[in-house]
Design a protein around this motif. Structure first.
Motif, PDB file in Angstrom:
ATOM      1  N   UNK A  23       0.837  -1.200   0.000  1.00  0.00           N
ATOM      2  CA  UNK A  23       0.000   0.000   0.000  1.00  0.00           C
ATOM      3  C   UNK A  23       0.873   1.251   0.000  1.00  0.00           C
ATOM      4  N   UNK A  24       2.038   1.179   0.662  1.00  0.00           N
ATOM      5  CA  UNK A  24       2.998   2.280   0.585  1.00  0.00           C
ATOM      6  C   UNK A  24       3.458   2.502  -0.857  1.00  0.00           C
ATOM      7  N   UNK A  25       3.612   1.390  -1.572  1.00  0.00           N
ATOM      8  CA  UNK A  25       4.027   1.489  -2.973  1.00  0.00           C
ATOM      9  C   UNK A  25       2.948   2.192  -3.798  1.00  0.00           C
ATOM     10  N   UNK A  26       1.685   1.813  -3.602  1.00  0.00           N
ATOM     11  CA  UNK A  26       0.599   2.457  -4.334  1.00  0.00           C
ATOM     12  C   UNK A  26       0.511   3.941  -4.007  1.00  0.00           C
ATOM     13  N   UNK A  27       0.800   4.300  -2.767  1.00  0.00           N
ATOM     14  CA  UNK A  27       0.756   5.714  -2.361  1.00  0.00           C
ATOM     15  C   UNK A  27       1.922   6.502  -2.931  1.00  0.00           C
ATOM     16  N   UNK A  28       2.984   5.802  -3.353  1.00  0.00           N
ATOM     17  CA  UNK A  28       4.138   6.468  -3.942  1.00  0.00           C
ATOM     18  C   UNK A  28       5.248   6.797  -2.979  1.00  0.00           C
ATOM     19  N   UNK A  29       5.130   6.361  -1.711  1.00  0.00           N
ATOM     20  CA  UNK A  29       6.194   6.640  -0.742  1.00  0.00           C
ATOM     21  C   UNK A  29       7.284   5.568  -0.752  1.00  0.00           C
ATOM     22  N   UNK A  30       6.985   4.408  -1.352  1.00  0.00           N
ATOM     23  CA  UNK A  30       7.962   3.328  -1.465  1.00  0.00           C
ATOM     24  C   UNK A  30       7.909   2.753  -2.874  1.00  0.00           C
ATOM     25  N   UNK A  31       8.876   1.891  -3.161  1.00  0.00           N
ATOM     26  CA  UNK A  31       8.928   1.191  -4.432  1.00  0.00           C
ATOM     27  C   UNK A  31       8.985  -0.306  -4.156  1.00  0.00           C
ATOM     28  N   UNK A  32       8.686  -1.124  -5.166  1.00  0.00           N
ATOM     29  CA  UNK A  32       8.816  -2.571  -4.994  1.00  0.00           C
ATOM     30  C   UNK A  32      10.267  -2.927  -4.699  1.00  0.00           C
ATOM     31  N   UNK A  33      11.191  -2.327  -5.474  1.00  0.00           N
ATOM     32  CA  UNK A  33      12.622  -2.610  -5.321  1.00  0.00           C
ATOM     33  C   UNK A  33      13.353  -1.327  -4.980  1.00  0.00           C
ATOM     34  N   UNK A  34      14.221  -1.410  -4.010  1.00  0.00           N
ATOM     35  CA  UNK A  34      15.017  -0.267  -3.585  1.00  0.00           C
ATOM     36  C   UNK A  34      15.710  -0.594  -2.277  1.00  0.00           C
ATOM     37  N   UNK A  35      16.511   0.305  -1.746  1.00  0.00           N
ATOM     38  CA  UNK A  35      17.144   0.070  -0.442  1.00  0.00           C
ATOM     39  C   UNK A  35      16.082  -0.070   0.650  1.00  0.00           C
ATOM     40  N   UNK A  36      16.229  -1.050   1.524  1.00  0.00           N
ATOM     41  CA  UNK A  36      15.264  -1.231   2.604  1.00  0.00           C
ATOM     42  C   UNK A  36      15.304  -0.033   3.549  1.00  0.00           C
ATOM     43  N   UNK A  37      14.128   0.496   3.940  1.00  0.00           N
ATOM     44  CA  UNK A  37      14.118   1.642   4.855  1.00  0.00           C
ATOM     45  C   UNK A  37      14.427   1.207   6.286  1.00  0.00           C
ATOM     46  N   UNK A  38      15.210   1.999   6.963  1.00  0.00           N
ATOM     47  CA  UNK A  38      15.537   1.729   8.363  1.00  0.00           C
ATOM     48  C   UNK A  38      14.798   2.715   9.263  1.00  0.00           C
ATOM     49  N   UNK A  39      14.627   2.350  10.517  1.00  0.00           N
ATOM     50  CA  UNK A  39      14.011   3.266  11.478  1.00  0.00           C
ATOM     51  C   UNK A  39      14.843   4.551  11.561  1.00  0.00           C
ATOM     52  N   UNK A  40      14.171   5.665  11.813  1.00  0.00           N
ATOM     53  CA  UNK A  40      14.849   6.957  11.865  1.00  0.00           C
ATOM     54  C   UNK A  40      15.995   6.929  12.877  1.00  0.00           C
ATOM     55  N   UNK A  41      15.780   6.292  14.009  1.00  0.00           N
ATOM     56  CA  UNK A  41      16.826   6.219  15.040  1.00  0.00           C
ATOM     57  C   UNK A  41      18.066   5.502  14.516  1.00  0.00           C
TER      58      UNK A  41
END
Length: 470
Positions: A374-392
């Motif tokens: 759903x993040x991908x559909x919203x445009x904030x993520x992609x199917x393939x890319x660097x994995x997001x880490x927690x802000x901390x």
């Protein structure tokens, strides 16, 4: 051998490439029509001609007919695919603009033509590439190259070319510049490569038409010297390359920009913009929609299991850094009794007591990541890319890993190159995080739709279960 004759022969070969593509497009069309018992008429003749002409035009615009010596087949395949898919889109739009012809484009013959033509365009180039490799390894169809500057980078290039004879570039030797810039002259002199003389000697050979390729392997700080050497070789027909030193090699995605009369070279930039950005967004929308339709029953069952197994919400939202370091909220099925999203976030470890019974299964199989489509559909993520880490974790590692924040030059992904290379799950050591970042930056440098599809395929093929996911 005169250089003019060589260039004339190369132009003739490129003309044959174009002719072969046209014949293949036409041949596959009429073969498909014959197989499906469709009678060729003027409409099909027009379709074939339009496909041939538009492919020739688009292939030229994406430089498909340039020399691919030294390039990977994946890059060739990607360029062919982009060119032919663009032709297919053009034909379909054109067909549906004329209702009388639209029905013909619903026929299986057309689908077969579009698919098998792409296969043919890619396959004959693969066969030609293998044939050229076979010939070059045996000393034919080669180019004579020299390296200006006895430097470490020049020595490494000579070794790489020597170890890959299929590229057909034979290094005759080195030409010295000055002792101040020939940083590895002793290393070269002690190697199997000969030091043939000075820069002026190399220029004389170039003017005589005895050099095909020249590599200038000098530090970028020697700007005046490099400029002087380039001026001298401008009076030859040799192809000249400047070998990047350590600084240039660290560039994320180099691109020239023009501002008035000033030329700017981007150092840290993203390759996914313009047409490529639209292409990747289309890829995300199509894949995410198909996947969500397929897994919706499974997601419903997981949501019920999470809700019944422990108190708390079904979906856990955590702040992460997205494109250009902007804060986004990433969705996951809740797998813990706590929902840490503050200044300090503790990574999950083996035997972590915060993980619920259902959560342990979800994390091991990566099923907790499914809401990110759903993040991908919203445009904030992609199917393939660097994995997001927690802000901390970002704030912690950006000071410890060189180039860490450059991974945010593209959208974060559900899977990525680092994950299929084995760097998934807990990063309990600095070395593990450094290796993950290396693969993330390599992905950005090498990005293509073909690479994305390969990562998706390997993610599915190798399974979602991983022993390092806690």
């Amino acid at each position: 051998m005169e250089q003019g004759w060589v260039r004339s022969r190369q132009s003739g070969i490129i003309a044959l490439y174009r002719l072969f593509d046209v014949l293949l497009i036409q041949g596959v069309l009429y073969a498909c029509l014959a197989y499906f018992n469709v009678t060729p008429d003027k409409d099909w003749l027009i379709a074939g001609l339009l496909a041939s002409v538009s492919f020739a035009f688009i292939a030229e615009s994406v430089e498909l007919y340039r020399s691919w010596r030294g390039e990977t087949y994946v890059r060739i395949l990607g360029t062919v695919t982009v060119a032919w898919v663009a032709v297919c889109i053009f034909l379909i739009i054109l067909a549906y603009s004329f209702n009388a012809f639209a029905a013909d484009f619903l026929r299986p013959a057309v689908a077969a033509w579009l698919v098998f033509t792409l296969f043919g365009l890619a396959f004959w180039r693969f066969c030609l590439r293998q044939l050229l490799f076979f010939i070059r390894v045996r000393g034919r169809n080669t180019r004579n190259a020299v390296i200006i500057g006895c430097t470490d980078s020049g020595y490494k290039l000579a070794k790489d070319l020597s170890a890959n004879p299929q590229h057909g570039i034979r290094v005759s030797g080195f030409y010295q510049v000055t002792e101040a810039h020939d940083l590895a002259s002793r290393r070269v002199m002690d190697s199997e490569f000969n030091v043939l003389g000075s820069v002026d000697d190399a220029v004389a050979k170039g003017r005589a038409g005895e050099l095909d390729v020249v590599f200038i392997a000098l530090p970028m700080r020697a700007e005046d010297l490099i400029s002087e050497i380039l001026d001298k070789f401008s009076d030859t027909t040799a192809t000249v390359h400047i070998l990047p030193n350590f600084f240039v090699a660290k560039m994320l995605h180099a691109r020239w920009h023009q501002v008035g009369g000033s030329s700017l070279l981007s150092v840290f930039d993203t390759p996914i913009q313009g047409f490529d950005g639209w292409l990747k967004r289309l890829e995300d929308l199509v894949l995410a929609t198909m996947i969500l339709v397929a897994i919706s029953p499974l997601m419903l069952l997981i949501a019920l299991a999470v809700k019944c197994s422990s108190p708390g919400p079904v979906i856990f939202k955590q702040r992460r850094y997205g494109l250009d370091g902007r804060t986004i909220y990433v969705w996951k099925f809740r797998s813990m009794t706590t929902m840490d999203d503050g200044e300090k976030v503790m990574q999950a470890k083996s035997g972590d007591q915060r993980i619920t019974a259902v959560g342990r299964i979800l994390r091991r199989t990566s099923l907790d990541e499914l809401p990110q489509f759903f993040n991908v559909l919203r445009g904030t993520m992609s199917i393939v890319g660097p994995r997001p880490h927690a802000v901390a974790h970002n704030e912690e590692y950006r000071n410890l890993v060189n180039g860490y924040m450059l991974r945010h030059k593209v959208k974060p992904g559900i899977t990525g190159l680092a994950q299929i290379k084995g760097f998934r799950g807990e990063t309990d050591t600095l070395d593990k995080m450094s290796r993950r970042v290396e693969y993330d930056l390599e992905y950005i440098r090498r990005w293509s739709i073909i690479l994305d599809l390969r990562i998706v395929f390997l993610t599915v093929y190798r399974g979602f279960y991983h022993k390092n996911a806690y």
